[in-house]
Enzyme design. Structure first.
Site, PDB file in Angstrom:
ATOM      1  N   LYS A  16       0.858  -1.189   0.000  1.00 32.10           N
ATOM      2  CA  LYS A  16       0.000   0.000   0.000  1.00 32.10           C
ATOM      3  C   LYS A  16       0.890   1.235   0.000  1.00 32.10           C
ATOM      4  O   LYS A  16       1.861   1.316   0.755  1.00 32.10           O
ATOM      5  CB  LYS A  16      -0.879  -0.001   1.252  1.00 32.10           C
ATOM      6  CG  LYS A  16      -1.551   1.330   1.570  1.00 32.10           C
ATOM      7  CD  LYS A  16      -1.940   1.401   3.041  1.00 32.10           C
ATOM      8  CE  LYS A  16      -0.754   1.434   3.959  1.00 32.10           C
ATOM      9  NZ  LYS A  16      -0.098   2.755   4.104  1.00 32.10           N
ATOM     10  N   ALA A 103       7.420  -2.634   9.113  1.00 32.00           N
ATOM     11  CA  ALA A 103       7.422  -1.321   9.775  1.00 32.00           C
ATOM     12  C   ALA A 103       7.937  -0.260   8.803  1.00 32.00           C
ATOM     13  O   ALA A 103       8.805   0.553   9.130  1.00 32.00           O
ATOM     14  CB  ALA A 103       8.281  -1.350  11.033  1.00 32.00           C
ATOM     15  N   ILE A 106       4.189   0.880   4.268  1.00 33.69           N
ATOM     16  CA  ILE A 106       3.524   0.384   3.060  1.00 33.69           C
ATOM     17  C   ILE A 106       2.548  -0.742   3.394  1.00 33.69           C
ATOM     18  O   ILE A 106       2.140  -1.496   2.502  1.00 33.69           O
ATOM     19  CB  ILE A 106       4.539  -0.067   1.990  1.00 33.69           C
ATOM     20  CG1 ILE A 106       5.541  -1.083   2.559  1.00 33.69           C
ATOM     21  CG2 ILE A 106       5.259   1.137   1.407  1.00 33.69           C
ATOM     22  CD1 ILE A 106       6.490  -1.658   1.503  1.00 33.69           C
ATOM     23  N   GLY A 107       2.183  -0.869   4.650  1.00 38.84           N
ATOM     24  CA  GLY A 107       1.128  -1.786   5.044  1.00 38.84           C
ATOM     25  C   GLY A 107       1.405  -3.248   4.774  1.00 38.84           C
ATOM     26  O   GLY A 107       0.468  -4.007   4.496  1.00 38.84           O
ATOM     27  N   SER A 110      -0.486  -5.453   7.185  1.00 38.97           N
ATOM     28  CA  SER A 110      -1.916  -5.296   6.922  1.00 38.97           C
ATOM     29  C   SER A 110      -2.315  -5.999   5.625  1.00 38.97           C
ATOM     30  O   SER A 110      -3.384  -6.611   5.541  1.00 38.97           O
ATOM     31  CB  SER A 110      -2.275  -3.810   6.837  1.00 38.97           C
ATOM     32  OG  SER A 110      -2.044  -3.163   8.075  1.00 38.97           O
ATOM     33  N   ALA A 111      -1.458  -5.908   4.611  1.00 34.55           N
ATOM     34  CA  ALA A 111      -1.738  -6.587   3.347  1.00 34.55           C
ATOM     35  C   ALA A 111      -1.754  -8.099   3.533  1.00 34.55           C
ATOM     36  O   ALA A 111      -2.578  -8.802   2.935  1.00 34.55           O
ATOM     37  CB  ALA A 111      -0.695  -6.198   2.301  1.00 34.55           C
ATOM     38  N   ASP A 143      -5.209  -0.263   8.639  1.00 35.97           N
ATOM     39  CA  ASP A 143      -4.941  -0.353   7.205  1.00 35.97           C
ATOM     40  C   ASP A 143      -5.491  -1.625   6.570  1.00 35.97           C
ATOM     41  O   ASP A 143      -5.395  -1.787   5.348  1.00 35.97           O
ATOM     42  CB  ASP A 143      -3.431  -0.297   6.943  1.00 35.97           C
ATOM     43  CG  ASP A 143      -2.896   1.130   6.923  1.00 35.97           C
ATOM     44  OD1 ASP A 143      -3.693   2.057   6.707  1.00 35.97           O
ATOM     45  OD2 ASP A 143      -1.677   1.305   7.122  1.00 35.97           O
TER      46      ASP A 143
END
Length: 299
Positions: A16, A103, A106-107, A110-111, A143
């Site tokens: 992301k 960390a 760019i997620g 979360s992705a 996210d």
């Protein structure tokens, strides 16, 4: 019974990228209200699921060691939260091929969690727009809902309100100096108190309208230039090397816009052509072999 339960399934977790990020304010509950134009890159982690048996996860790939304790991984967190609301949820053994830095703004985590939810949804015949699935995504992390959709959008609230956008293919270079940046440290440096607004009504009224479908890269650049990433200044205080990355990206031939994504330390530049992006990526990788570099597209 689902006939596909014994087959291996796989999903990608695309990186992301926050093309813009306004911090509207900090809510009384401590969460921050945001507005962000989010795009997704053509680089991704890969998550596979072998259905059946107990829930488990193993990590492989070049950045597997950076994932930390498996028990803390968002893939397992998402699966466990979904199991709390879906009776007799079918799970299995996950394998995560980790190629995105952690960390990094760019997620990546979360992705990966979103990919797990998509896999479990398919296995258990749950629609991706099921309110229970979306609620679990948000509970897993701010996210995760946008990564669940994995398409360009205007993201508002704490990450739960998503308005799809029609972005052109944006040639880009993403660079991470391989320095982890904790989101909480960046928001601490931003210094908003609970209940404090940072963006007023006047700012919202003056916000630019996003280009319509079919708009060119130049059209988007002209609008994106007017809306910053509010976390960039505090992130520079936390990790000054971000300034070095931005300086390198900003001086590349053909770079139209250079900016930090999320809370850092990954930065990106948008170029006018694929050839310029690829050339810049090769040059940066040669000059800074210690950095993570990806040349590709955002969309």
């Amino acid at each position: 019974m689902l006939t596909s339960n014994t087959s291996t399934r796989d999903e990608i977790g695309r990186a992301k990228v926050n093309l813009t990020l306004r911090v509207v304010g900090r809510r009384a509950d401590g969460y921050h209200d945001l507005e962000s134009i989010v795009a997704f890159a053509d680089c991704a982690d890969r998550l596979t699921l072998v259905p059946g048996g107990e829930l488990s996860l193993r990590t492989i790939g070049p950045l597997a060691d950076a994932c930390g304790e498996t028990s803390d991984n968002l893939v397992l967190k998402a699966a466990r939260l979904l199991a709390e609301v879906v009776p007799d949820l079918q799970v299995g053994a996950f394998t995560l091929e980790k190629v995105l830095p952690v960390a990094a703004g760019i997620g990546g985590g979360s992705a990966d969690a979103a990919a797990a939810l998509r896999l479990l949804a398919r296995l258990n015949e749950i629609a991706l727009d099921d309110p229970a699935l979306i609620a679990v995504a948000l509970k897993t992390g701010a996210d995760v809902p946008v990564c669940l959709a994995s398409q360009a959008c205007d993201m508002t609230g704490v990450g739960e309100k998503l308005l799809p956008l029609n972005l052109p293919q944006l040639p880009s270079v993403m660079v991470n100096p391989r320095v982890a940046v904790a989101t909480k440290d960046v928001f601490h440096a931003l210094g908003l108190r609970p209940g404090e607004l940072r963006v007023g009504v006047t700012d919202v009224l003056r916000a630019p309208a996003w280009p319509d479908a079919g708009a060119s890269i130049g059209d988007w650049i002209r609008v994106l230039e007017r809306v910053p990433n509010d976390l960039e200044p505090p992130a520079l205080k936390v990790q000054p090397v971000i300034g070095d990355v931005l300086a390198v990206l900003g001086t590349c031939a053909g770079a139209l816009l250079a900016r930090m994504s999320g809370s850092g330390a990954t930065c990106f530049a948008i170029f006018g052509s694929d050839a310029e992006a690829q050339a810049a990526g090769r040059q940066i990788a040669a000059d800074h072999p210690e950095w993570w570099v990806h040349a590709g597209t955002l969309s």
